[in-house]
Design a protein around this motif. Structure first.
Motif, PDB file in Angstrom:
ATOM      1  N   GLU A 289       0.835  -1.213   0.000  1.00 16.46           N
ATOM      2  CA  GLU A 289       0.000   0.000   0.000  1.00 16.46           C
ATOM      3  C   GLU A 289       0.864   1.254   0.000  1.00 16.46           C
ATOM      4  O   GLU A 289       0.529   2.252  -0.650  1.00 16.46           O
ATOM      5  N   ALA A 290       1.987   1.208   0.701  1.00 18.21           N
ATOM      6  CA  ALA A 290       2.838   2.393   0.853  1.00 18.21           C
ATOM      7  C   ALA A 290       3.850   2.556  -0.278  1.00 18.21           C
ATOM      8  O   ALA A 290       4.576   3.541  -0.311  1.00 18.21           O
ATOM      9  N   ALA A 291       3.907   1.599  -1.198  1.00 19.28           N
ATOM     10  CA  ALA A 291       4.908   1.637  -2.267  1.00 19.28           C
ATOM     11  C   ALA A 291       4.778   2.901  -3.106  1.00 19.28           C
ATOM     12  O   ALA A 291       3.677   3.313  -3.472  1.00 19.28           O
ATOM     13  N   GLN A 292       5.916   3.500  -3.434  1.00 25.08           N
ATOM     14  CA  GLN A 292       5.941   4.729  -4.230  1.00 25.08           C
ATOM     15  C   GLN A 292       6.558   4.538  -5.607  1.00 25.08           C
ATOM     16  O   GLN A 292       6.223   5.261  -6.544  1.00 25.08           O
ATOM     17  N   SER A 293       7.450   3.579  -5.744  1.00 22.80           N
ATOM     18  CA  SER A 293       8.228   3.452  -6.972  1.00 22.80           C
ATOM     19  C   SER A 293       8.081   2.099  -7.657  1.00 22.80           C
ATOM     20  O   SER A 293       7.749   2.031  -8.841  1.00 22.80           O
ATOM     21  N   SER A 294       8.334   1.011  -6.921  1.00 19.87           N
ATOM     22  CA  SER A 294       8.327  -0.306  -7.557  1.00 19.87           C
ATOM     23  C   SER A 294       7.922  -1.395  -6.574  1.00 19.87           C
ATOM     24  O   SER A 294       8.195  -1.305  -5.371  1.00 19.87           O
ATOM     25  N   ILE A 295       7.287  -2.414  -7.120  1.00 20.26           N
ATOM     26  CA  ILE A 295       6.901  -3.606  -6.357  1.00 20.26           C
ATOM     27  C   ILE A 295       7.335  -4.817  -7.167  1.00 20.26           C
ATOM     28  O   ILE A 295       6.850  -5.026  -8.283  1.00 20.26           O
ATOM     29  N   HIS A 296       8.242  -5.602  -6.621  1.00 19.07           N
ATOM     30  CA  HIS A 296       8.748  -6.786  -7.312  1.00 19.07           C
ATOM     31  C   HIS A 296       8.408  -8.019  -6.481  1.00 19.07           C
ATOM     32  O   HIS A 296       8.793  -8.097  -5.310  1.00 19.07           O
ATOM     33  N   ILE A 297       7.703  -8.961  -7.090  1.00 18.63           N
ATOM     34  CA  ILE A 297       7.198 -10.134  -6.375  1.00 18.63           C
ATOM     35  C   ILE A 297       7.573 -11.390  -7.154  1.00 18.63           C
ATOM     36  O   ILE A 297       7.337 -11.475  -8.355  1.00 18.63           O
TER      37      ILE A 297
END
Length: 483
Positions: free
Chosen positions: A137-145
């Motif tokens: 929820e707080a991610a601003q730039s990137s999410i890698h899963i």
């Protein structure tokens, strides 16, 4: 030609093809004999099994890695070392034995030593997913899963919908999943994320599970990196069963870590290299690698660690070597949790040596199967080790899936790799090796709490098992190199 002659011909041809099939590819002697057993004992049908789990991975699948990731990481690490201070006082942070492990991992996996990390342990799925959702929820730039299992169930849908929301906000979202581990999940499930601008790929571009005949060489890693600053590693996957919502398993007992610090850089590196090997159409942009994906992290934690990967793209078996080094260094206690206990001879001998040297060796395994042959093989090796003085515990409070090792209350490992052939040689795995007495003591406390929910299985209890059960264990053990 009589039926008798036809059967003889089939058996003869099957034997010849079995020898040709097994010996035409390089593999260790144990796996070679195991496959010869399968192919000869089960004519024709054995080749069907081999088509699914016996073939080696094509070399071209292992060479799609771009070197700019390593270059960018080295640049940021130099700056991070300045931020954390000189490494001249390493001897004050880790023991001599741990220092040899650090050198080994640097040599075999280029696993840099990450200092001053802040690490939180999760042993309950509700707590873990609450934290993970908050970070996403707080991610601003990137999410890698990257997960072995990403199920299209309630929690899987909840996380996918959150990823869709973040992608619409302009956050870069990339997901790698393994089609076999995520059986039932397909591109249709991820279409809302793709439509929102996210990226989703099956590991190494493999086919959907129902038409992918290769069961080996799975992506068993569990990696999450948020903004290059927060990372997750451990044993949990994404699915309702990991929240204890499946009656078959009950409470799901696992161990996972949340990391803040330069250790996240290593998780990011491995994700990016897996991504570049999987999706060549949408690689990471070289110009923004450092600042976007490896931001300078200002955090003062207590944990010194290394993130180590292993897989069929290397003959080094890095995580197995780390496990063996830890076993060999134990002088007082060696406490292990693993859902699958199928060690090769080198690990088996190391465990025996430790137990016979007076080390308090404990191994905790589930009391119920999720894979029948694997479970019976686990029981076989548990019985053998119990005879050698290892304390074997059956966990009764649900299903234990944790992959942890704690040595003398001073160093530990938490990750995705089980203590079995598959994790050592056939799967792509990732573990954290932790040089932090306070964290190791905490893992020991958790282990003690798990013992209260477990049963010590003595050599006599193993001896009292039925002959039929022992037969199933011995038969499964013959297949252990390929399970």
């Amino acid at each position: 030609m009589t039926w008798h002659q036809i059967i003889e011909l089939i058996v003869t041809l099957n034997a010849i093809l079995a020898i040709i099939t097994v010996f035409r590819e390089k593999r260790d002697i144990a796996a070679t004999w195991a496959w010869l057993l399968v192919l000869t004992v089960f004519p024709v049908f054995g080749f069907i099994i081999y088509a699914f789990i016996g073939r080696q991975m094509p070399h071209k699948q292992l060479t799609r890695v771009q070197q700019q990731v390593a270059v960018a990481l080295d640049k940021r690490l130099d700056q991070q070392r300045t931020e954390n201070g000189s490494e001249a006082n390493l001897a004050d942070e880790i023991t001599t034995g741990a220092a040899t492990m650090v050198n080994m991992f640097m040599a075999t996996d280029e696993a840099f030593l990450a200092r001053k990390n802040r690490v939180k342990i999760f042993t309950n799925g509700d707590d873990l997913f609450h934290s993970l959702i908050e970070d996403i929820e707080a991610a601003q730039s990137s999410i890698h899963i990257e997960f072995y299992t990403f199920y299209a169930d309630n929690i899987g849908t909840e996380i996918r919908d959150l990823l869709v929301k973040k992608a619409k906000e302009g956050v870069e979202v990339r997901v790698i999943y393994d089609p076999w581990g995520s059986m039932g999940t397909n591109t249709r499930f991820f279409k809302p994320l793709l439509d929102a601008g996210g990226y989703v790929e099956r590991f190494l571009g493999t086919r959907p599970a129902f038409i992918d005949f290769r069961l080996n060489f799975r992506d068993h890693r569990k990696i999450v990196v948020i903004d290059g600053k927060e990372g997750y590693i451990g044993g949990y996957n994404i699915g309702d069963q990991y929240l204890g919502r499946k009656p078959k398993f009950g409470f799901w007992r696992d161990t996972h870590l949340r990391i803040v610090g330069s250790g996240v850089f290593a998780l990011q590196r491995h994700f990016m290299m897996d991504w570049n090997a999987t999706d060549r159409a949408h690689p990471f942009s070289e110009g923004e690698l450092v600042d976007k994906y490896f931001p300078l992290i200002k955090v003062k934690g207590d944990t010194t660690m290394q993130i180590v990967s292993s897989g069929p793209d290397s003959d080094m078996q890095q995580i197995k070597m780390g496990y063996m080094r830890m076993i060999q260094q134990a002088t007082k206690t060696l406490w292990i949790q693993t859902p699958y206990l199928i060690p090769d001879d080198s690990v088996l001998d190391s465990l025996r040596c430790a137990a016979m040297s007076g080390v308090d060796v404990r191994i905790m395994v589930p009391d119920k199967p999720d894979h029948p042959f694997v479970y019976r093989a686990t029981q076989y090796y548990a019985r053998q080790l119990a005879d050698d003085g290892v304390k074997i515990y059956y966990y009764h409070n649900g299903f234990i899936h944790a992959k942890t090792m704690v040595v003398d209350g001073r160093m530990a490992s938490v990750g995705s790799a089980n203590l079995d052939f598959r994790s050592f040689k056939l799967n792509f795995e990732i573990n954290s090796f932790l040089y932090d007495e306070k964290l190791a003591k905490k893992l020991e406390e958790i282990y003690q709490e798990d013992i209260d929910k477990s049963e010590l299985i003595t050599p006599q209890k193993f001896a009292d098992q039925s002959l039929y059960l022992k037969f199933k264990q011995m038969f499964s053990r013959l297949l252990s190199p390929i399970l």
